[in-house]
Design an enzyme around this catalytic site. Sequence first.
Site, PDB file in Angstrom:
ATOM      1  N   GLU A 282     -11.684 -10.444   4.557  1.00 50.07           N
ATOM      2  CA  GLU A 282     -10.364  -9.943   4.939  1.00 50.07           C
ATOM      3  C   GLU A 282      -9.694 -10.886   5.935  1.00 50.07           C
ATOM      4  O   GLU A 282      -8.480 -11.124   5.858  1.00 50.07           O
ATOM      5  CB  GLU A 282     -10.484  -8.538   5.550  1.00 50.07           C
ATOM      6  CG  GLU A 282     -10.956  -7.485   4.571  1.00 50.07           C
ATOM      7  CD  GLU A 282     -10.060  -7.386   3.348  1.00 50.07           C
ATOM      8  OE1 GLU A 282      -8.826  -7.265   3.516  1.00 50.07           O
ATOM      9  OE2 GLU A 282     -10.591  -7.458   2.225  1.00 50.07           O
ATOM     10  N   TRP A 285      -8.476 -13.766   3.843  1.00 50.42           N
ATOM     11  CA  TRP A 285      -7.246 -13.423   3.119  1.00 50.42           C
ATOM     12  C   TRP A 285      -6.039 -13.610   4.036  1.00 50.42           C
ATOM     13  O   TRP A 285      -4.988 -14.128   3.615  1.00 50.42           O
ATOM     14  CB  TRP A 285      -7.286 -11.978   2.621  1.00 50.42           C
ATOM     15  CG  TRP A 285      -7.855 -11.798   1.249  1.00 50.42           C
ATOM     16  CD1 TRP A 285      -9.059 -11.247   0.922  1.00 50.42           C
ATOM     17  CD2 TRP A 285      -7.220 -12.142  -0.001  1.00 50.42           C
ATOM     18  NE1 TRP A 285      -9.216 -11.239  -0.446  1.00 50.42           N
ATOM     19  CE2 TRP A 285      -8.113 -11.768  -1.032  1.00 50.42           C
ATOM     20  CE3 TRP A 285      -5.996 -12.727  -0.337  1.00 50.42           C
ATOM     21  CZ2 TRP A 285      -7.810 -11.977  -2.383  1.00 50.42           C
ATOM     22  CZ3 TRP A 285      -5.696 -12.940  -1.678  1.00 50.42           C
ATOM     23  CH2 TRP A 285      -6.592 -12.564  -2.682  1.00 50.42           C
ATOM     24  N   TRP A 314      14.401  -6.209 -13.378  1.00 50.46           N
ATOM     25  CA  TRP A 314      14.048  -5.033 -12.589  1.00 50.46           C
ATOM     26  C   TRP A 314      15.079  -3.920 -12.808  1.00 50.46           C
ATOM     27  O   TRP A 314      16.269  -4.189 -12.939  1.00 50.46           O
ATOM     28  CB  TRP A 314      14.009  -5.382 -11.103  1.00 50.46           C
ATOM     29  CG  TRP A 314      13.015  -6.438 -10.722  1.00 50.46           C
ATOM     30  CD1 TRP A 314      13.278  -7.736 -10.407  1.00 50.46           C
ATOM     31  CD2 TRP A 314      11.591  -6.291 -10.630  1.00 50.46           C
ATOM     32  NE1 TRP A 314      12.116  -8.407 -10.111  1.00 50.46           N
ATOM     33  CE2 TRP A 314      11.064  -7.544 -10.234  1.00 50.46           C
ATOM     34  CE3 TRP A 314      10.707  -5.232 -10.830  1.00 50.46           C
ATOM     35  CZ2 TRP A 314       9.696  -7.768 -10.049  1.00 50.46           C
ATOM     36  CZ3 TRP A 314       9.345  -5.447 -10.634  1.00 50.46           C
ATOM     37  CH2 TRP A 314       8.857  -6.698 -10.255  1.00 50.46           C
ATOM     38  N   ASN A 349      -4.894   0.187   3.900  1.00 51.48           N
ATOM     39  CA  ASN A 349      -4.708  -0.966   3.010  1.00 51.48           C
ATOM     40  C   ASN A 349      -4.816  -0.604   1.532  1.00 51.48           C
ATOM     41  O   ASN A 349      -4.032  -1.096   0.705  1.00 51.48           O
ATOM     42  CB  ASN A 349      -5.710  -2.069   3.341  1.00 51.48           C
ATOM     43  CG  ASN A 349      -5.415  -3.338   2.563  1.00 51.48           C
ATOM     44  OD1 ASN A 349      -4.343  -3.921   2.684  1.00 51.48           O
ATOM     45  ND2 ASN A 349      -6.351  -3.756   1.721  1.00 51.48           N
ATOM     46  N   TRP A 367       9.953  -6.120  -6.026  1.00 50.97           N
ATOM     47  CA  TRP A 367       8.988  -6.066  -4.925  1.00 50.97           C
ATOM     48  C   TRP A 367       9.643  -6.348  -3.571  1.00 50.97           C
ATOM     49  O   TRP A 367       9.172  -5.871  -2.530  1.00 50.97           O
ATOM     50  CB  TRP A 367       7.850  -7.050  -5.158  1.00 50.97           C
ATOM     51  CG  TRP A 367       8.248  -8.504  -5.224  1.00 50.97           C
ATOM     52  CD1 TRP A 367       8.567  -9.224  -6.344  1.00 50.97           C
ATOM     53  CD2 TRP A 367       8.382  -9.422  -4.127  1.00 50.97           C
ATOM     54  NE1 TRP A 367       8.896 -10.522  -6.005  1.00 50.97           N
ATOM     55  CE2 TRP A 367       8.781 -10.674  -4.655  1.00 50.97           C
ATOM     56  CE3 TRP A 367       8.211  -9.299  -2.746  1.00 50.97           C
ATOM     57  CZ2 TRP A 367       9.013 -11.793  -3.861  1.00 50.97           C
ATOM     58  CZ3 TRP A 367       8.432 -10.414  -1.946  1.00 50.97           C
ATOM     59  CH2 TRP A 367       8.830 -11.643  -2.507  1.00 50.97           C
ATOM     60  N   TRP A 390       2.587  -7.838  -1.338  1.00 45.94           N
ATOM     61  CA  TRP A 390       3.562  -7.313  -2.296  1.00 45.94           C
ATOM     62  C   TRP A 390       3.611  -8.149  -3.571  1.00 45.94           C
ATOM     63  O   TRP A 390       3.678  -7.605  -4.687  1.00 45.94           O
ATOM     64  CB  TRP A 390       4.944  -7.212  -1.641  1.00 45.94           C
ATOM     65  CG  TRP A 390       5.122  -5.895  -0.966  1.00 45.94           C
ATOM     66  CD1 TRP A 390       4.888  -5.599   0.344  1.00 45.94           C
ATOM     67  CD2 TRP A 390       5.524  -4.673  -1.586  1.00 45.94           C
ATOM     68  NE1 TRP A 390       5.122  -4.260   0.581  1.00 45.94           N
ATOM     69  CE2 TRP A 390       5.520  -3.671  -0.595  1.00 45.94           C
ATOM     70  CE3 TRP A 390       5.885  -4.325  -2.888  1.00 45.94           C
ATOM     71  CZ2 TRP A 390       5.868  -2.342  -0.858  1.00 45.94           C
ATOM     72  CZ3 TRP A 390       6.247  -3.005  -3.155  1.00 45.94           C
ATOM     73  CH2 TRP A 390       6.228  -2.032  -2.151  1.00 45.94           C
TER      74      TRP A 390
END
Length: 508
Positions: A282, A285, A314, A349, A367, A390
């Site tokens: 994590e 990341w 979209w 999360n 997004w 996202w």
Amino acid sequence: MPNTDSTNGNTLVWFRHDLRIDDNQSLVAACQYAAEHQGVVRAIFFVTPKQWALHDAASIQLDFIERQVNQLAIDLAELGIPLDICHSDDFEAMPALLSQYINYWQIAKVFATSEPECNEQRRDHAVIEAGVDLELSQQHCFLPPLSVLNLSGEMYKVFTPFAKKWREIAKQAPIQTLARPEPIATPLPMPNYVEFDCEKSSSRRWPVGELAAHAKLRQFAKDKVADYQASRDFPAIDGTSQLSAYLAVGIISPRQCLQVLLSHYPDALVHDESPGRCWLNELIWREFYRHLLVAFPKLSKSANFNALADQIKWRNNPREFQAWCEGRTGYPLVDAAMRQLNQTGWMHNRLRMVTASFLTKHLLVDWRWGERYFRQKLIDGDLAANNGGWQWSAGTGCDAQPYFRVFNPISQCEKFDPTGAFIRTYLPELEQVDLKLIHKLKIPTQAQLFVETDYASPIVEHKFARMRAIDVLSAMKKGSANALQVRAQQVRQVGSDSSVDLDKEIFG
């Protein structure tokens, strides 16, 4: 241009998102320089209401920053360092204001922490162009951006090989954190509390100060890391570190997190089976997304990482977007998660992935709409992580989930909140509803559920939404080489216009 005497040793620490004394390279360097040149050290923090508004900074995060800046002023006063809290509407005004400050206090050198965002990097360039001797330290990541590259000398675009190379380099890097400097002068009187002139909402449930942050870090490493992989996906369990808010504003550093983790699990860098490996990933990341932001500045400009995603049509239905924002989609896990965000300024999360997938794939809302809403609400708001998460969920990002993978919010509900404890916490209207009705949401039971409670009907049927999403998002698969050329031209045009507010390009 600042008018300073180069022979004096006065230094200035410019605090940004590094609001700490321990393990602060800029502070240590400023103190060392001043000591070597018989100077004094001052510190400064800029309150930038207009810039915060342009960047959609959450009111709860601004309250958190205000409280921490005032705590920092107390801690610095004990070292004999005054912290001046100055108003600068936005970044554009900073070069002139900083030059005036430097001239007044006869500052020889300014020390600060670099930041990965595009506008922040342009700000620092403008300050240097104005003649300020600004020395930047790379400490917002453990390994500096552009230091973890593939064999071709390029930034990795897939997480797994990046993480492998990151661990190889980290094994050779010094883990020891920097101690806080010794007092350089007589302690100063207790500073007055300074209030920011901006919209704020209470962050009181999050204690500020380095002592509180380190206590949370140590407790997590001691009591929770071993079970982190097994418990981190269940929002009703207190199994995550909840350190993201402290990392986002720099109350703790990545190096401090790594040092504490390795003190409990020294094999985390070398063994996949180490209990510490999951949380280490994590941390990696977080570094991955920050390295990407530097390597690909277009990510700060709200651009799709995958240019083929520019072909997506979209739906962007405002009514459905508002229902999502308010937790009224008719899908209990999605709605409970959004209400957690709205009520607390934080979201688990796993639920960030579930809600993002639902907005982008079930409702086919861009997004960027969701990313902006999260930025406006999250106490741990961070452009790199927010953008990366996202785009991962939407399938438009670097090493993202494929466009045809659509989270099923019903099965996610059943798997990760099996007792309904989390859902009932934030959806009190379902407190007395049978668990089977909450989890299954089958058509025969929906009518009973929605007649007996005030809960909303499902905004869209899952199977239909899934098929629709796969069809619409397959534009990324069908995209042409011409689409890449068009997007490249758009990025060049935006990037060449310094008057454009890049973070607001999409939503302005």
